[in-house]
Motif scaffolding. Sequence first.
Motif, PDB file in Angstrom:
ATOM      1  N   PHE A   1       0.828  -1.192   0.000  1.00 31.38           N
ATOM      2  CA  PHE A   1       0.000   0.000   0.000  1.00 31.38           C
ATOM      3  C   PHE A   1       0.877   1.262   0.000  1.00 31.38           C
ATOM      4  O   PHE A   1       0.696   2.167  -0.812  1.00 31.38           O
ATOM      5  CB  PHE A   1      -0.896  -0.012   1.245  1.00 31.38           C
TER       6      PHE A   1
ATOM      7  N   VAL B   1       1.046   4.006  -2.949  1.00 32.61           N
ATOM      8  CA  VAL B   1       0.719   5.401  -2.640  1.00 32.61           C
ATOM      9  C   VAL B   1       1.882   6.309  -3.040  1.00 32.61           C
ATOM     10  O   VAL B   1       1.698   7.367  -3.659  1.00 32.61           O
ATOM     11  CB  VAL B   1       0.411   5.565  -1.134  1.00 32.61           C
TER      12      VAL B   1
ATOM     13  N   ALA C   1       2.081   6.563  -6.889  1.00 29.77           N
ATOM     14  CA  ALA C   1       0.962   7.336  -7.410  1.00 29.77           C
ATOM     15  C   ALA C   1       1.132   8.807  -7.065  1.00 29.77           C
ATOM     16  O   ALA C   1       0.874   9.691  -7.893  1.00 29.77           O
ATOM     17  CB  ALA C   1      -0.353   6.800  -6.844  1.00 29.77           C
ATOM     18  N   ALA C   2       1.595   9.107  -5.837  1.00 23.87           N
ATOM     19  CA  ALA C   2       1.755  10.495  -5.422  1.00 23.87           C
ATOM     20  C   ALA C   2       2.809  11.193  -6.274  1.00 23.87           C
ATOM     21  O   ALA C   2       2.629  12.352  -6.693  1.00 23.87           O
ATOM     22  CB  ALA C   2       2.149  10.553  -3.945  1.00 23.87           C
TER      23      ALA C   2
ATOM     24  N   TYR D   1       1.470  11.776  -9.732  1.00 23.70           N
ATOM     25  CA  TYR D   1       0.493  12.859  -9.692  1.00 23.70           C
ATOM     26  C   TYR D   1       1.174  14.219  -9.550  1.00 23.70           C
ATOM     27  O   TYR D   1       0.830  15.177 -10.226  1.00 23.70           O
ATOM     28  CB  TYR D   1      -0.481  12.659  -8.519  1.00 23.70           C
TER      29      TYR D   1
ATOM     30  N   SER E   1       0.876  17.068 -12.281  1.00 25.32           N
ATOM     31  CA  SER E   1       0.108  18.288 -12.012  1.00 25.32           C
ATOM     32  C   SER E   1       0.954  19.526 -12.266  1.00 25.32           C
ATOM     33  O   SER E   1       0.486  20.516 -12.818  1.00 25.32           O
ATOM     34  CB  SER E   1      -0.407  18.287 -10.567  1.00 25.32           C
TER      35      SER E   1
ATOM     36  N   GLY F   1      16.665  25.108  -8.947  1.00 22.86           N
ATOM     37  CA  GLY F   1      16.849  25.830  -7.687  1.00 22.86           C
ATOM     38  C   GLY F   1      16.762  27.333  -7.828  1.00 22.86           C
ATOM     39  O   GLY F   1      16.552  28.037  -6.850  1.00 22.86           O
TER      40      GLY F   1
ATOM     41  N   THR G   1      14.637  29.013  -9.843  1.00 26.18           N
ATOM     42  CA  THR G   1      13.352  29.550 -10.287  1.00 26.18           C
ATOM     43  C   THR G   1      12.328  29.488  -9.164  1.00 26.18           C
ATOM     44  O   THR G   1      12.419  28.663  -8.263  1.00 26.18           O
ATOM     45  CB  THR G   1      12.815  28.750 -11.488  1.00 26.18           C
ATOM     46  N   ILE G   2      11.361  30.387  -9.244  1.00 27.50           N
ATOM     47  CA  ILE G   2      10.307  30.455  -8.238  1.00 27.50           C
ATOM     48  C   ILE G   2       9.269  29.384  -8.527  1.00 27.50           C
ATOM     49  O   ILE G   2       8.778  29.276  -9.648  1.00 27.50           O
ATOM     50  CB  ILE G   2       9.647  31.849  -8.267  1.00 27.50           C
ATOM     51  N   MET G   3       8.924  28.593  -7.495  1.00 28.03           N
ATOM     52  CA  MET G   3       7.902  27.557  -7.631  1.00 28.03           C
ATOM     53  C   MET G   3       6.609  28.165  -8.156  1.00 28.03           C
ATOM     54  O   MET G   3       6.142  29.170  -7.628  1.00 28.03           O
ATOM     55  CB  MET G   3       7.670  26.951  -6.241  1.00 28.03           C
ATOM     56  N   GLY G   4       6.056  27.568  -9.201  1.00 27.05           N
ATOM     57  CA  GLY G   4       4.785  28.053  -9.726  1.00 27.05           C
ATOM     58  C   GLY G   4       4.924  29.036 -10.868  1.00 27.05           C
ATOM     59  O   GLY G   4       3.946  29.349 -11.532  1.00 27.05           O
ATOM     60  N   SER G   5       6.153  29.557 -11.107  1.00 28.48           N
ATOM     61  CA  SER G   5       6.322  30.467 -12.237  1.00 28.48           C
ATOM     62  C   SER G   5       6.360  29.660 -13.529  1.00 28.48           C
ATOM     63  O   SER G   5       6.531  28.440 -13.514  1.00 28.48           O
ATOM     64  CB  SER G   5       7.612  31.270 -12.074  1.00 28.48           C
TER      65      SER G   5
ATOM     66  N   HIS H   1       8.534  29.500 -15.869  1.00 23.38           N
ATOM     67  CA  HIS H   1       9.820  28.852 -16.083  1.00 23.38           C
ATOM     68  C   HIS H   1       9.896  27.547 -15.281  1.00 23.38           C
ATOM     69  O   HIS H   1      10.282  26.495 -15.784  1.00 23.38           O
ATOM     70  CB  HIS H   1      10.931  29.816 -15.646  1.00 23.38           C
TER      71      HIS H   1
ATOM     72  N   LEU I   1      -7.489   4.148  -5.199  1.00 25.01           N
ATOM     73  CA  LEU I   1      -6.370   4.805  -4.537  1.00 25.01           C
ATOM     74  C   LEU I   1      -5.945   6.068  -5.277  1.00 25.01           C
ATOM     75  O   LEU I   1      -5.771   7.134  -4.703  1.00 25.01           O
ATOM     76  CB  LEU I   1      -5.184   3.842  -4.525  1.00 25.01           C
TER      77      LEU I   1
ATOM     78  N   LEU J   1      -6.052   9.794  -3.944  1.00 18.83           N
ATOM     79  CA  LEU J   1      -4.809  10.566  -3.851  1.00 18.83           C
ATOM     80  C   LEU J   1      -4.923  11.895  -4.550  1.00 18.83           C
ATOM     81  O   LEU J   1      -4.501  12.934  -4.057  1.00 18.83           O
ATOM     82  CB  LEU J   1      -3.687   9.784  -4.507  1.00 18.83           C
TER      83      LEU J   1
ATOM     84  N   GLY K   1      20.343  25.258  -2.371  1.00 22.73           N
ATOM     85  CA  GLY K   1      19.138  25.073  -3.177  1.00 22.73           C
ATOM     86  C   GLY K   1      18.899  26.162  -4.199  1.00 22.73           C
ATOM     87  O   GLY K   1      18.052  26.028  -5.064  1.00 22.73           O
ATOM     88  N   GLY K   2      19.638  27.264  -4.096  1.00 17.75           N
ATOM     89  CA  GLY K   2      19.464  28.327  -5.088  1.00 17.75           C
ATOM     90  C   GLY K   2      18.560  29.441  -4.589  1.00 17.75           C
ATOM     91  O   GLY K   2      17.717  29.238  -3.718  1.00 17.75           O
TER      92      GLY K   2
ATOM     93  N   GLY L   1      16.069  31.002  -5.950  1.00 18.76           N
ATOM     94  CA  GLY L   1      14.638  30.804  -6.170  1.00 18.76           C
ATOM     95  C   GLY L   1      14.026  29.949  -5.082  1.00 18.76           C
ATOM     96  O   GLY L   1      12.959  30.259  -4.548  1.00 18.76           O
ATOM     97  N   THR L   2      14.713  28.895  -4.706  1.00 12.03           N
ATOM     98  CA  THR L   2      14.239  28.024  -3.637  1.00 12.03           C
ATOM     99  C   THR L   2      14.146  28.801  -2.329  1.00 12.03           C
ATOM    100  O   THR L   2      13.151  28.707  -1.607  1.00 12.03           O
ATOM    101  CB  THR L   2      15.202  26.836  -3.451  1.00 12.03           C
TER     102      THR L   2
ATOM    103  N   THR M   1      11.161  31.223  -2.494  1.00 13.71           N
ATOM    104  CA  THR M   1       9.880  30.506  -2.482  1.00 13.71           C
ATOM    105  C   THR M   1       9.583  29.987  -1.084  1.00 13.71           C
ATOM    106  O   THR M   1       8.464  30.098  -0.593  1.00 13.71           O
ATOM    107  CB  THR M   1       9.916  29.300  -3.441  1.00 13.71           C
TER     108      THR M   1
ATOM    109  N   LYS N   1      12.894  38.572  -8.688  1.00 18.96           N
ATOM    110  CA  LYS N   1      12.509  37.180  -8.938  1.00 18.96           C
ATOM    111  C   LYS N   1      10.993  37.018  -9.017  1.00 18.96           C
ATOM    112  O   LYS N   1      10.478  36.337  -9.885  1.00 18.96           O
ATOM    113  CB  LYS N   1      13.018  36.277  -7.807  1.00 18.96           C
TER     114      LYS N   1
ATOM    115  N   ASP O   1       3.287  36.834  -9.439  1.00 17.38           N
ATOM    116  CA  ASP O   1       3.815  36.548  -8.110  1.00 17.38           C
ATOM    117  C   ASP O   1       4.294  37.801  -7.375  1.00 17.38           C
ATOM    118  O   ASP O   1       4.792  37.701  -6.252  1.00 17.38           O
ATOM    119  CB  ASP O   1       4.991  35.564  -8.208  1.00 17.38           C
TER     120      ASP O   1
ATOM    121  N   SER P   1      18.615  31.283 -15.411  1.00 18.65           N
ATOM    122  CA  SER P   1      17.870  31.620 -14.196  1.00 18.65           C
ATOM    123  C   SER P   1      18.788  32.031 -13.047  1.00 18.65           C
ATOM    124  O   SER P   1      18.328  32.404 -11.983  1.00 18.65           O
ATOM    125  CB  SER P   1      17.056  30.396 -13.778  1.00 18.65           C
TER     126      SER P   1
END
Lengths: 299, 325
Positions: A28, A32, A35-36, A39, A43, A260, A262-266, A268, B13, B17, B98-99, B101-102, B105, B124, B129, B193
């Motif tokens: 299990f 999980v 799959a996570a 996903y 996403s 590292g 780049t901004i998460m969600g941008s 790029h 599952l 998830l 981590g840079g 950007g990390t 963020t 940045k 944002d 970047s």
Amino acid sequence: MEVSGRSSFKPHIVEEWVGKVYTILCVFVLVVTIAAMVYFVASRGLSTFITNGVSLAGLLSGLKWDPDGDPALFGALPFIFGSFATSLLAAAIAAPLGCCAAVFMTQILPGVGKKFMQPVIELLAGIPSVVFGFVGLSIVVPVLRAVFPGQGIGIAAGAIVLSIMILPTITTIAADALASLPFGLREGSFALGATRWQTIWRIVIPTALPSLLTGVVLGMSRAFGEALAVQMVIGNAPHIPRSLFESASTLTSVITLDMGNTIMGSAHNNALWSLALILLLMTFVFVFVVRMLERRSVR
Amino acid sequence: MKKTLLLIAAIVLAVGLAACGSKTNNSGTTGGSTSTNTQNGGGDSTAGGGSAADSGTKLSGSILAAGSTALQPLAEQVSKEFMAEPDYSGITVQVQGGGSGTGLTQVAGGQVQIGNSDIFAEEKFKDADADQAKALVDHTVAVVAMATVVNKDVTVDNLTKQQLVDIFTGKVTNWKDVGGPDEKITLVNRPSSSGTRATYEKFALGTKSEDIPGSIQEDASGTVKKLVSETKGAIGYLALSYLDDSVKTVKYEGVDPTEDNVITGKYPVWAYEHMYTKGEPAPEVKAFLDYMMSDKIQNGDVVQLGYIPVTKMQVKRDAAGSVSK
């Protein structure tokens, strides 16, 4: 284990259940996790197309990568090309070496092979990839630079470093496959008057071919996903190179260089996840190919 | 029969998830995940005890700093000395890379207390944002200057801004066009970047550089130095702390990239090293930042590791890049 109360809960029954529950729990957790991860990558990777409005065709066939430009351009074809070129070339170098080593270890001199060669080759698998990268940068690149025109860095350097990294995978799987061939196969061939080389070339290798190919495909899939060692020797220019000795990029090298910073969600950052998604899908393809080969070998 | 059962279980599952995943995703984007809340809560409670700290109670807590690899060596060394001080023995500081950007963020999301960055958060966090940068408080702790470096076989000593622009946009591809030997130019650049590249483009070139075919991109300063020192006709840029005999330094518009020239504002290619906090820092974080700015660190570790003390700078610069005395 002590069980009080009802007589139906005998120790061995309890043991049975504990074992069963534990196994199912492990499965299990594994499912999980996988799959996570799928996903999560999907996403992020798909939001490039959904949120940022980049076209899939543009990403797969575009030649210009300029995510900070105006307008931002996300052409990943040079990276896809680089990944395939390095891993195919690496497999082309490592497959003959690995298969011949396996033949030597199992058919020609099994004693030396088992005692000496196999441990040495397996040792290669334990060397961290940053070491391979540094060796590549310190030895392979200067040699290539001295012998061939160009800067030495590039697809050739990447493929050479990768071929050594995937050698243990190919050799080990090939050796296992050759060693597990039915005992009577070679004896039958010898009985008909075939020489050792005829037996190896006409009987042993064709019989074990699907398994040998499985090893090569697994090696390729490792080469495709390797990041650090390649990034250090390939140069990382976002262009399709004109020669094997000119700076190129792979999917993994771009991801490790830029993630590292780049901004998460941008846009790029999302584009980098799309590259990761391509890598993931390629892994599925490799696994699928291995499955097909295995099915063939069973028959 | 069993196979179909397994398949159904797997599908159930996966769907379950997906639902969980989207939930965490949402909370992540609003920047208010549970971890943030607890951390903010923790900060508040210590803030309440802040007055108590003045009256002799020892500060305690844990600080996590992440981000810029350029600032990482300094942050790591200072954090060790900070934790060794008897006054701050109750505080643990952890530093991660981590840079930039990390770092930005994670500090904006509340996962870390300090976000290390080579460049201003405003640079940045762009477009959609941009709001996230407003919540962050900037603490500049050091200055890093970058010098243009070339392979030793290049005889050029000085390059003007225009010559550099021509080289880094691929207009000039041979050293003989800028007064050097007849040799192909190989660019050793940072990834697009990178904060270091952004600084160099902004203050040395004044324009974006091109990723021309055949150029090399590396993110690690050590690798950049190795490639420039070994590749004939190579040009790149490095922080002053990485310079040594293996590469040749080039003057910029006739100005040597020295610490003095940076302090007086003569040499323009430098950047602040930032430590961002979300809102005003909690007492233990403030204690660490104050320690970072103390004379002991600024004139000791900062200089020793090749950075320039921010306290010595005679010029100031804002996020837009305009310099004032």
